[in-house]
Motif scaffolding. Structure first.
Motif, mmCIF file in Angstrom:
data_model
loop_
_atom_site.group_PDB
_atom_site.id
_atom_site.type_symbol
_atom_site.label_atom_id
_atom_site.label_comp_id
_atom_site.label_asym_id
_atom_site.label_seq_id
_atom_site.Cartn_x
_atom_site.Cartn_y
_atom_site.Cartn_z
ATOM 1 N N MET A 194 0.482 -1.369 -0.114
ATOM 2 C CA MET A 194 -0.579 -0.328 0.229
ATOM 3 C C MET A 194 0.931 1.089 -0.197
ATOM 4 O O MET A 194 1.968 1.311 0.205
ATOM 5 C CB MET A 194 -1.382 -0.229 0.995
ATOM 6 N N ALA A 195 0.167 1.888 -0.944
ATOM 7 C CA ALA A 195 1.255 3.874 -0.458
ATOM 8 C C ALA A 195 0.448 4.868 -0.644
ATOM 9 O O ALA A 195 -0.694 4.864 -0.308
ATOM 10 C CB ALA A 195 1.796 3.845 -2.554
ATOM 11 N N THR A 211 8.117 12.504 2.224
ATOM 12 C CA THR A 211 9.868 11.636 2.629
ATOM 13 C C THR A 211 10.702 11.935 3.386
ATOM 14 O O THR A 211 11.306 10.948 4.098
ATOM 15 C CB THR A 211 10.204 11.559 0.780
ATOM 16 N N ARG A 212 10.999 13.268 3.333
ATOM 17 C CA ARG A 212 11.766 13.599 4.386
ATOM 18 C C ARG A 212 11.356 13.355 6.031
ATOM 19 O O ARG A 212 12.360 12.658 7.475
ATOM 20 C CB ARG A 212 12.298 15.047 4.610
ATOM 21 N N ARG A 213 9.978 13.353 6.036
ATOM 22 C CA ARG A 213 9.462 13.326 7.677
ATOM 23 C C ARG A 213 9.112 11.745 8.192
ATOM 24 O O ARG A 213 9.013 11.354 8.790
ATOM 25 C CB ARG A 213 8.019 14.514 8.250
ATOM 26 N N LEU A 214 8.106 10.988 7.255
ATOM 27 C CA LEU A 214 7.996 10.193 6.905
ATOM 28 C C LEU A 214 8.847 9.124 5.867
ATOM 29 O O LEU A 214 7.885 8.192 4.832
ATOM 30 C CB LEU A 214 6.978 10.041 6.741
ATOM 31 N N PRO A 215 10.305 8.040 6.087
ATOM 32 C CA PRO A 215 11.341 7.671 4.770
ATOM 33 C C PRO A 215 10.483 6.564 4.568
ATOM 34 O O PRO A 215 10.627 6.135 2.973
ATOM 35 C CB PRO A 215 12.380 7.949 5.401
ATOM 36 N N ASP A 216 10.009 6.005 5.529
ATOM 37 C CA ASP A 216 9.280 4.749 5.333
ATOM 38 C C ASP A 216 8.203 4.628 4.683
ATOM 39 O O ASP A 216 7.380 3.174 4.098
ATOM 40 C CB ASP A 216 9.199 3.537 6.395
ATOM 41 N N VAL A 217 7.174 5.619 4.370
ATOM 42 C CA VAL A 217 6.188 5.303 3.865
ATOM 43 C C VAL A 217 6.510 5.257 2.014
ATOM 44 O O VAL A 217 7.260 5.884 1.356
ATOM 45 C CB VAL A 217 5.329 6.936 3.861
ATOM 46 N N SER A 218 6.036 4.652 1.348
ATOM 47 C CA SER A 218 5.906 4.522 -0.452
ATOM 48 C C SER A 218 4.805 5.595 -0.479
ATOM 49 O O SER A 218 3.816 5.424 0.209
ATOM 50 C CB SER A 218 5.645 2.330 -0.398
ATOM 51 N N PHE A 219 4.975 5.728 -1.631
ATOM 52 C CA PHE A 219 3.696 6.593 -2.447
ATOM 53 C C PHE A 219 3.806 6.641 -3.994
ATOM 54 O O PHE A 219 4.947 6.069 -4.815
ATOM 55 C CB PHE A 219 4.723 7.820 -1.498
ATOM 56 N N VAL A 220 3.296 6.581 -4.503
ATOM 57 C CA VAL A 220 3.067 7.229 -5.734
ATOM 58 C C VAL A 220 2.705 8.459 -6.465
ATOM 59 O O VAL A 220 1.686 9.202 -6.226
ATOM 60 C CB VAL A 220 1.956 6.040 -6.202
ATOM 61 N N TYR A 221 3.290 9.040 -7.301
ATOM 62 C CA TYR A 221 3.460 10.745 -7.489
ATOM 63 C C TYR A 221 2.599 10.198 -8.585
ATOM 64 O O TYR A 221 3.047 10.041 -9.171
ATOM 65 C CB TYR A 221 4.436 11.364 -7.357
ATOM 66 N N LEU A 222 1.625 11.330 -8.805
ATOM 67 C CA LEU A 222 1.437 11.728 -10.664
ATOM 68 C C LEU A 222 1.121 13.175 -10.105
ATOM 69 O O LEU A 222 0.192 13.665 -10.135
ATOM 70 C CB LEU A 222 -0.204 10.678 -10.268
ATOM 71 N N GLY A 223 1.336 13.441 -11.369
ATOM 72 C CA GLY A 223 1.671 14.703 -12.388
ATOM 73 C C GLY A 223 1.249 15.038 -13.343
ATOM 74 O O GLY A 223 2.043 14.495 -14.892
ATOM 75 N N LEU A 262 -5.172 6.991 -9.218
ATOM 76 C CA LEU A 262 -3.905 6.168 -7.867
ATOM 77 C C LEU A 262 -4.756 5.258 -6.340
ATOM 78 O O LEU A 262 -4.321 4.465 -6.523
ATOM 79 C CB LEU A 262 -4.138 8.227 -6.623
ATOM 80 N N PHE A 263 -5.827 5.397 -6.722
ATOM 81 C CA PHE A 263 -6.419 4.206 -6.313
ATOM 82 C C PHE A 263 -6.426 3.545 -6.700
ATOM 83 O O PHE A 263 -5.700 2.273 -6.483
ATOM 84 C CB PHE A 263 -8.230 4.337 -6.073
ATOM 85 N N ALA A 264 -6.218 3.341 -8.298
ATOM 86 C CA ALA A 264 -6.024 2.000 -8.767
ATOM 87 C C ALA A 264 -4.441 1.650 -8.844
ATOM 88 O O ALA A 264 -4.416 0.494 -9.147
ATOM 89 C CB ALA A 264 -6.033 2.153 -10.625
ATOM 90 N N ALA A 265 -3.813 3.170 -8.526
ATOM 91 C CA ALA A 265 -2.587 2.380 -8.704
ATOM 92 C C ALA A 265 -2.189 1.587 -7.107
ATOM 93 O O ALA A 265 -0.993 0.944 -6.396
ATOM 94 C CB ALA A 265 -1.653 3.248 -8.531
ATOM 95 N N GLY A 266 -2.749 1.021 -6.392
ATOM 96 C CA GLY A 266 -3.334 0.423 -5.248
ATOM 97 C C GLY A 266 -3.007 1.664 -3.837
ATOM 98 O O GLY A 266 -2.499 1.637 -2.690
ATOM 99 N N ARG A 311 -2.659 7.843 13.930
ATOM 100 C CA ARG A 311 -4.095 7.458 13.995
ATOM 101 C C ARG A 311 -5.076 6.494 12.728
ATOM 102 O O ARG A 311 -5.550 5.561 13.670
ATOM 103 C CB ARG A 311 -5.304 8.456 14.315
ATOM 104 N N HIS A 312 -4.083 5.705 12.222
ATOM 105 C CA HIS A 312 -4.806 4.910 11.101
ATOM 106 C C HIS A 312 -3.068 4.010 10.615
ATOM 107 O O HIS A 312 -2.902 3.953 9.482
ATOM 108 C CB HIS A 312 -5.912 5.898 9.565
ATOM 109 N N PRO A 313 -2.823 2.830 11.310
ATOM 110 C CA PRO A 313 -1.619 2.746 10.919
ATOM 111 C C PRO A 313 -2.784 1.834 9.952
ATOM 112 O O PRO A 313 -3.704 1.272 10.004
ATOM 113 C CB PRO A 313 -1.733 1.845 12.075
ATOM 114 N N GLY A 314 -1.306 1.381 9.116
ATOM 115 C CA GLY A 314 -1.150 0.030 7.898
ATOM 116 C C GLY A 314 -2.319 0.435 6.632
ATOM 117 O O GLY A 314 -2.329 -0.175 5.661
ATOM 118 N N ILE A 315 -1.824 1.941 6.709
ATOM 119 C CA ILE A 315 -2.484 2.690 5.167
ATOM 120 C C ILE A 315 -1.282 2.997 4.246
ATOM 121 O O ILE A 315 -1.784 2.205 3.485
ATOM 122 C CB ILE A 315 -2.824 4.123 5.541
#
Lengths: 269, 269
Positions: free
Chosen positions: A1-2, A20-32, A58-62, A231-235
């Protein structure tokens, strides 16, 4: 999940960088959505539809959580997307709310009624399109009480940054801060209401002086996201990060590399 | 009979002012397409069609000669309108050509081949939309030989003028002149390539210094028109002047009065 991060172009990369500076372990999908940028010149219906399409992508990308890192998209689409209802387990959050939270000390995703603001005289620096849309001012009136906002339309700053002329960008920022101070001599706080402005944050800070509290969207969104994920772990986490564009990935990658001054590669959305 | 002056909005009023200062006996019809402004954000096809409609409207109002006092309209539509052929006795002239004439000493309506320019290093100040359209650069390449143009996209200046903050406009102009000089330290000439800039002409002049020859579109168009009317007598004069807008005449009149700092009343087009 990202975590999904959406912007009409490259400006949202400053928000992603702060995340990413604040949350280096969070994976993300950037869409421009470079194929349809800039959004500032489009009408609200158009921006709403483009934003819905990007959120679906972005929902479709997980991504279960999508951040609209674009002032125009947030203003034109966020409230309507939330009111229309989202698929089970999906969330969309905008770039305005963390600013209003910072002014009112309310938390993201918290639906309590509007509160008294803790700062009264607030300077807003944004693009001419954002200022003339009055989106910030409307959102503040909807979500906070008693704040006096003086807006400065900072024409030319985004162009100078995109051309890479940071000497010019600095001169323009200082002129716009002077212009704001002629209208509001003693702001208590200042909002950098454009995703490009974090690149000029030190100049705003210096021109405004130490007595003005500076709110930068990028840092506030990152802080709000950190709080929200607690407050919403696992996202988020455990996925692969990606940069997607609706434009030409090679050209957009080259522009992004120049914009952030580090190597970034894009894939086609 | 009257001379038609067309602009997407109010900027062309500086051109009209220069014309009426130079040719006080010429009657004119000014048409501002405020309902569809700004043109800078529209695609070329769209601008072409809006410009054709405006030209038709001015022909219908009794103008044999129409001046496109709008850089975007001139760039997107002038050559195509001329190539498509015009009704017998009608002429359309653009705002670019007088500038190129000034650089080459060729005359308006004169179809001689491109000539050597008499100034080589030319600074061009225009809006970000005009600069990124590369319209001036293309027209120069088409009509003049050997000119080296360095363009400065003067973001924010039009916004500051339209907001009436001339202190800010002056600061921005000075920053843009500094930025141009970092790219081209010793221009011989400078073009003010936006119809709003005549209002800041003294600031450009002061910031550029006395060794730089300043070409202002408004004055050049007026001078070219004077020369053209001398060579083509009977085109203008004797009619009633009028200001027309496709927008709300009351609102547009109020903006025009603020823009030019004198009373102007508009009628519906």
């Amino acid at each position: 999940m990202a975590v999904g991060v959406f912007d009409s172009g490259l400006g949202g990369l400053t928000v992603l960088d702060a995340i990413t500076r604040r949350l280096p372990d969070v994976s993300f999908v950037y869409l421009g959505d470079s194929a349809n940028a800039p959004y500032g010149v489009r009408d609200a219906e158009d921006v709403y539809e483009l934003t819905c399409a990007a959120v679906e992508r972005l929902f479709a990308a997980g991504c279960d959580l999508v951040i609209l890192a674009c002032n125009t998209a947030s203003a034109a689409a966020l409230r309507r997307i939330q009111e229309n209802g989202l698929p089970e387990g999906k969330r969309v959050l905008g770039v305005f709310v963390p600013l209003i939270e910072a002014l009112t000390e309310r938390r993201w995703g918290d639906n309590s009624p509007p509160r008294e603001v803790r700062v009264k005289h607030v300077a807003l620096f944004a693009t001419p399109a954002t200022v003339s849309s009055r989106a910030f001012q409307r959102e503040l009136a909807f979500r906070a009480i008693g704040v006096d906002v003086e807006a400065q339309a900072c024409g030319g700053v985004v162009d100078a940054i995109e051309e890479g002329d940071l000497i010019l960008a600095e001169a323009l920022v200082r002129s716009h801060v002077d212009a704001l101070k002629r209208k509001m001599p003693h702001p208590e706080a200042a909002i950098l209401g454009c995703t490009h402005y974090p690149l000029m944050e030190a100049v705003f800070e210096d021109a405004l002086g130490p007595e003005v509290e500076l709110f930068s969207q990028a840092d506030l969104v990152a802080a709000s996201l950190a709080d929200y994920l607690e407050r919403h772990p696992g996202i988020a986490g455990g996925g692969t990060s990606a940069f997607l564009t609706t434009g030409d990935p090679i050209r957009v990658g080259r522009s992004a590399t120049r914009f952030l001054r580090r190597q970034i590669a894009f894939d086609a959305a």
